[in-house]
Design an enzyme around this catalytic site. Structure first.
Site, PDB file in Angstrom:
ATOM      1  CG  ASP A  30      -1.213  -1.209   0.768  1.00  0.00           C
ATOM      2  OD1 ASP A  30      -2.181  -1.379  -0.207  1.00  0.00           O
ATOM      3  OD2 ASP A  30      -2.768  -1.327   2.178  1.00  0.00           O
ATOM      4  CE1 TYR A  74      -9.157  -3.468   7.022  1.00  0.00           C
ATOM      5  CE2 TYR A  74      -8.856  -4.859   4.647  1.00  0.00           C
ATOM      6  CZ  TYR A  74      -8.753  -5.430   6.006  1.00  0.00           C
ATOM      7  OH  TYR A  74      -9.025  -6.164   6.836  1.00  0.00           O
TER       8      TYR A  74
END
Length: 653
Positions: A301, A384
């Site tokens: 990420d 998320y």
């Protein structure tokens, strides 16, 4: 507001980089700016500026992509005289994806006639309810016939209604392979089909079924107000933050998001350095499910996307409480055009129960409330949310906390394909969370890059372990414990693993000075949420990010060594970061060191995490150890009585 060389790039500076590279190298239409970032001055240059005002060169580094040729270049731009200092072709790499590419891929796929036809064949015809979520590839799972291209693969999701949760409607076995340079659809993978079950995957109140809303027995809460009528106790001057003897500077960039610099503590007039720079350098999220929908699902990420690019404005919700001050963040889109994230960083104080207390049987009670300063930012990475908090305490402690929330990835399966009593049945790598719906197990590995400077730059890291003393004449009851502190002198020794049996921790020590007790000042990394990698070392997924194989790595500080899994992790096959740097086995004794700490969430999914996940909280601490001669919070003032008691006639205190 005073300029400082560590201040992040401004809108004008982002625009200047694009102007210079457009003029000097034709970067414009057909190109993408994957990143533009300030080149931070060296420690010596910052020291010179702080001492005499000598301003270091203001420079930026940019990674750009020529889409037509699928070639990557790295440029260094002087912002002082608006010139290109260097222009380098970086072969055989793919830079990070951008938000623009993610959005453009969704639009291109939903408009493609082949995709429309294939979804219609599955009974999905309202494309306004469809969302195509593009993920990156690792080299090991990249189709051989497409290697050398800038690739993405897509999940497909369908909302039950406008504004409903898209991640509650997975289209299993349906994935697209796309060339992200050209937005060309290369392939539709249509491997299996499952009839959509009746589930309750909604969390927005208007979409939650009335029967569930009406079943709630939760009484309303009384109002809880947090007020500071005199304002906050901290001061913010530009990006410099001071509070309760602490001083630090807040930075921001596309990749790490928020960064903290020049952290010091005023110890009774002696301003002492604690950390030069602290940030997150990588986040690796491997999904531990080998099935068709999930085998490619390993997210970097930070390296593949960038926490800065994913940072969300804190004006969108009630994310902070109290007397708040915000900092905006400026970034750029893939054209190099600047934009502002309003209220990207939140700064506020929090009450945190008791700091210290003792009740003496004949002298009464002494109690001090704990106040802490919290500096935070939030990033939304597709499904998320990551909420990052750095907290500074009056007793010299620093806590780093990360909360993960948002929505789990789920997959539907066929009738009879799973046994609810078996937490997985035919899907042993996941948990049943709804009717014929499972959420795969996965892990979130976070890597903190900690450039600590304890009373100066020359430090040594010690492993610190508790050992029990064998029973014998000198220890007849088996009570004795000893503490073993072992200096780590080389990078090979600096590869360390957590040991619960010895309560292993690590101290960053300055062996060149002493405290008032004659011992050496240190800060102790108290590990929390250290999780094992649980990979075969030969796994191609592990080979891409070997940093997760150890809890701690220690390296000599180098401005070129910032990314533990390599600078270019998109479509990578091996880790060009820490494993390669540490092969030199350099000295890490009494020098400027960096500690890399790996921690995270071992997410064995639960029904209670669905349809929206309560925050899962992990943290670690940096605690002074001999940095002070005694409790540094003895001088904290007691709270005013009116803050601690109710009216005199009440029995509540």
């Amino acid at each position: 507001m005073t300029f400082h060389p560590l201040d992040p790039l401004s809108s004008d500076e982002f625009a200047a980089v694009a102007e210079v590279l457009g003029r000097d190298h034709g970067v414009g239409d057909g190109w993408r700016y994957a990143s533009i970032e300030m080149i931070e001055p060296a420690k010596s240059e910052i020291a010179a500026f702080d001492a005499s005002g000598t301003v270091p060169a203001r420079r930026a580094v940019s990674v750009v992509l020529n889409r037509a040729e699928n070639t990557t270049f790295k440029a260094v731009v002087s912002l002082d005289d608006r010139t290109t200092e260097s222009w380098t072709h970086i072969p055989d790499v793919q830079p990070n994806f951008t938000v623009d590419e993610w959005e453009e891929a969704d639009a291109a796929l939903r408009a493609h006639p082949d995709v429309i036809a294939a979804l219609a064949d599955r009974g999905i015809t309202d494309l306004d309810l469809v969302f195509m979520d593009t993920w990156t590839y690792g080299e090991a799972v990249t189709p051989e016939k497409y290697k050398g291209r800038r690739l993405g693969w897509s999940d497909t999701w369908v909302k039950a209604a406008e504004g409903a949760n898209p991640y509650a409607g997975p289209v299993g076995g349906f994935h697209c392979v796309i060339d992200v340079d050209t937005m060309e659809l290369l392939e539709i993978e249509d491997t299996y089909r499952v009839e959509r079950p009746e589930i309750m995957g909604e969390y927005v109140p208007r979409h939650i079924p009335e029967r569930i809303r009406d079943a709630s027995t939760r009484p309303p809460l009384k109002r809880l107000e947090i007020t500071q009528s005199d304002g906050p106790s901290f001061e913010l001057d530009g990006n410099k933050l001071t509070w309760q003897n602490w001083s630090l500077r807040v930075g921001f960039n596309y990749r790490e998001g928020m960064t903290l610099h020049a952290v010091s503590y005023n110890d009774n007039g002696n301003v002492r350095s604690v950390a030069n720079r602290m940030s997150f350098a990588e986040m690796v999220v491997p999904y531990r499910d080998h099935t068709e929908d999930h085998y490619r699902r390993t997210a970097f990420d930070i390296g593949e996307w960038g926490l800065g690019f994913m940072t969300t404005s804190l004006e969108l919700g009630c994310d902070c409480l109290g007397e708040i001050r915000y900092l905006d963040a400026v970034l750029h889109n893939s054209k190099g055009e600047p934009y502002t994230i309003t209220n990207a960083i939140c700064i506020h104080e929090e009450d945190n129960a008791v700091l210290w207390k003792h009740v003496d049987h004949d002298a009464g009670a002494e109690v001090r409330r704990m106040r802490r300063l919290t500096v935070s930012f939030h990033a939304t990475v597709a499904n998320y949310e990551y909420l990052v908090y750095w907290r500074f305490y009056q007793d010299g402690n620093i806590e780093c906390e990360v909360r993960a929330t948002g929505i789990m990835v789920v997959t539907h399966f066929a009738e009879g394909g799973n046994d609810a009593s078996d937490e997985g049945g035919m899907h042993p790598s996941g948990t049943l969370v709804d009717n014929r719906t499972y959420a795969p197990y996965h892990q979130h590995f976070l890597v903190a890059r900690l450039d600590l400077d304890i009373d100066g730059t020359e430090n040594t890291v010690y492993s610190s372990e508790t050992q029990r003393v064998p029973m014998g004449p000198d220890n007849p009851y088996g009570l004795a414990l000893t503490q073993v502190n072992t200096p780590l002198t080389t990078e090979a020794e600096g590869k360390q693993d957590y040991d619960w049996n010895t309560q292993k921790a690590w101290k960053v020590v300055n062996d060149n000075v002493t405290n008032g007790l004659g011992t050496r000042p240190a800060y102790k990394l108290v590990p929390g949420s250290a999780i094992p990698a649980m990979f075969d070392p030969a796994s191609p997924i592990f080979q891409r990010s070997q940093v997760i194989g150890h809890t701690v790595w220690v390296t000599p500080n180098s401005p070129d060594e910032r990314w533990p899994s390599g600078e270019f992790v998109n479509q990578s096959g091996v880790d060009h970061g820490l494993p390669e740097w540490t092969q030199k086995d350099r000295s890490i004794e009494n020098t400027d060191v960096v500690v890399w700490y790996t921690f995270g969430i071992h997410h064995i999914t639960r029904p209670e995490d669905w349809p929206v996940m309560p925050a899962d909280t992990v943290s670690f601490w940096l605690k002074p150890f001999g940095f002070f001669d005694r409790n540094p919070s003895l001088d904290v003032a007691p709270s005013e009585p009116k803050s601690c008691h109710t009216d005199p006639g009440s029995t509540c205190h």
